[in-house]
Design a protein around this motif. Structure first.
Motif, PDB file in Angstrom:
ATOM      1  N   VAL A 134       0.801  -1.311  -0.004  1.00 65.11           N
ATOM      2  CA  VAL A 134       0.049   0.046  -0.204  1.00 65.11           C
ATOM      3  C   VAL A 134       0.762   1.220   0.030  1.00 65.11           C
ATOM      4  CG1 VAL A 134      -1.779   1.251   1.088  1.00 65.11           C
ATOM      5  CG2 VAL A 134      -1.866  -1.263   1.165  1.00 65.11           C
ATOM      6  N   GLU A 135       0.805   2.080  -1.014  1.00 60.35           N
ATOM      7  CA  GLU A 135       1.745   3.110  -1.162  1.00 60.35           C
ATOM      8  C   GLU A 135       0.967   4.422  -1.016  1.00 60.35           C
ATOM      9  OE1 GLU A 135       4.719   4.764  -4.564  1.00 60.35           O
ATOM     10  OE2 GLU A 135       4.311   2.861  -4.507  1.00 60.35           O
ATOM     11  N   LEU A 136       1.483   5.442  -0.055  1.00 60.72           N
ATOM     12  CA  LEU A 136       0.937   6.801  -0.070  1.00 60.72           C
ATOM     13  C   LEU A 136       1.786   7.770  -0.713  1.00 60.72           C
ATOM     14  CD1 LEU A 136      -1.237   8.733   1.050  1.00 60.72           C
ATOM     15  CD2 LEU A 136       0.110   8.685   3.143  1.00 60.72           C
ATOM     16  N   PHE A 137       1.583   8.412  -1.672  1.00 63.86           N
ATOM     17  CA  PHE A 137       2.498   9.418  -2.209  1.00 63.86           C
ATOM     18  C   PHE A 137       1.583  10.860  -2.410  1.00 63.86           C
ATOM     19  CE2 PHE A 137       0.791   6.712  -5.252  1.00 63.86           C
ATOM     20  CZ  PHE A 137       0.442   7.319  -6.378  1.00 63.86           C
ATOM     21  N   GLU A 138       2.582  11.646  -2.444  1.00 64.78           N
ATOM     22  CA  GLU A 138       2.205  13.279  -2.878  1.00 64.78           C
ATOM     23  C   GLU A 138       2.712  13.716  -4.328  1.00 64.78           C
ATOM     24  OE1 GLU A 138       2.441  17.690  -1.272  1.00 64.78           O
ATOM     25  OE2 GLU A 138       3.382  15.967  -0.029  1.00 64.78           O
ATOM     26  N   VAL A 139       1.794  14.144  -4.979  1.00 68.66           N
ATOM     27  CA  VAL A 139       2.367  14.735  -6.417  1.00 68.66           C
ATOM     28  C   VAL A 139       1.632  15.949  -6.342  1.00 68.66           C
ATOM     29  CG1 VAL A 139       2.361  14.259  -8.878  1.00 68.66           C
ATOM     30  CG2 VAL A 139       2.441  12.283  -7.509  1.00 68.66           C
ATOM     31  N   ASN A 140       2.557  16.964  -6.817  1.00 71.37           N
ATOM     32  CA  ASN A 140       1.786  18.354  -6.812  1.00 71.37           C
ATOM     33  C   ASN A 140       0.945  18.852  -5.842  1.00 71.37           C
ATOM     34  OD1 ASN A 140       3.368  18.750  -9.141  1.00 71.37           O
ATOM     35  ND2 ASN A 140       1.916  17.833 -10.469  1.00 71.37           N
ATOM     36  N   GLU A 141       1.188  18.532  -4.680  1.00 72.17           N
ATOM     37  CA  GLU A 141       0.545  18.662  -3.343  1.00 72.17           C
ATOM     38  C   GLU A 141      -0.944  17.839  -3.409  1.00 72.17           C
ATOM     39  OE1 GLU A 141       0.056  23.005  -2.418  1.00 72.17           O
ATOM     40  OE2 GLU A 141       2.156  23.310  -2.978  1.00 72.17           O
TER      41      GLU A 141
END
Length: 152
Positions: A134-141
């Motif tokens: 399970v991956e949580l990530f942020e792209v461009n806020e």
């Protein structure tokens, strides 16, 4: 509502839910009391689909809620035959779609970390022995979460 105050990390809750500070003429209210007063079972029930989603196994892949042959084949081709990429792409969700609007970065980070922990627990329970990420990530806020199996 019980008479004993249940303050659990109140300052953290005040920072996550600023409205809590406004209650009781500015003295604040515990988040659990606030739920007792403002909460609705309909919202809680709807949120279960986010916090404890239905994961299915389809062609040895794990998907959130639904998959069929036509969708699978289209995404399989678009992902150049990579099942890991297929799962990650089809399963990705934008937290802002559920909790956007006036959400702060701190609120979205907290929600994302919590959701990630819950999904990992659910997937480990439902699919023991599989190496599910399970991956949580942020792209461009913008916060996104996805699920895929490692080493397909």
């Amino acid at each position: 509502m019980s008479k004993k105050k249940k303050y659990n990390d109140t300052e953290e809750w005040f920072s996550l839910i600023p409205e809590l500070k406004e209650w009781n003429n500015g003295k604040g209210i515990d988040h659990e009391y606030w739920i007792e007063i403002e909460g609705r079972i309909e919202y809680a029930l709807a949120y279960t689909s986010i916090f404890w989603p239905k994961f299915i196994l389809f062609r040895n892949c794990i998907f959130i809620d639904y998959m069929n042959d036509e969708i699978f084949e289209r995404w399989h081709k678009n992902c150049n035959g990579s099942l890991e990429a297929l799962e990650a792409t089809v399963n990705h969700r934008h937290l802002e779609d559920w909790f956007g609007g006036e959400s702060t970065k701190r609120q979205m980070e907290y929600m994302g970390r919590t959701l990630k922990d819950i999904w990992e627990t659910k997937l480990n329970k439902q699919f023991p022995g599989r190496q599910v990420i399970v991956e949580l990530f942020e792209v461009n806020e913008e916060y996104k979460i996805t699920v895929y199996q490692k080493n397909h």
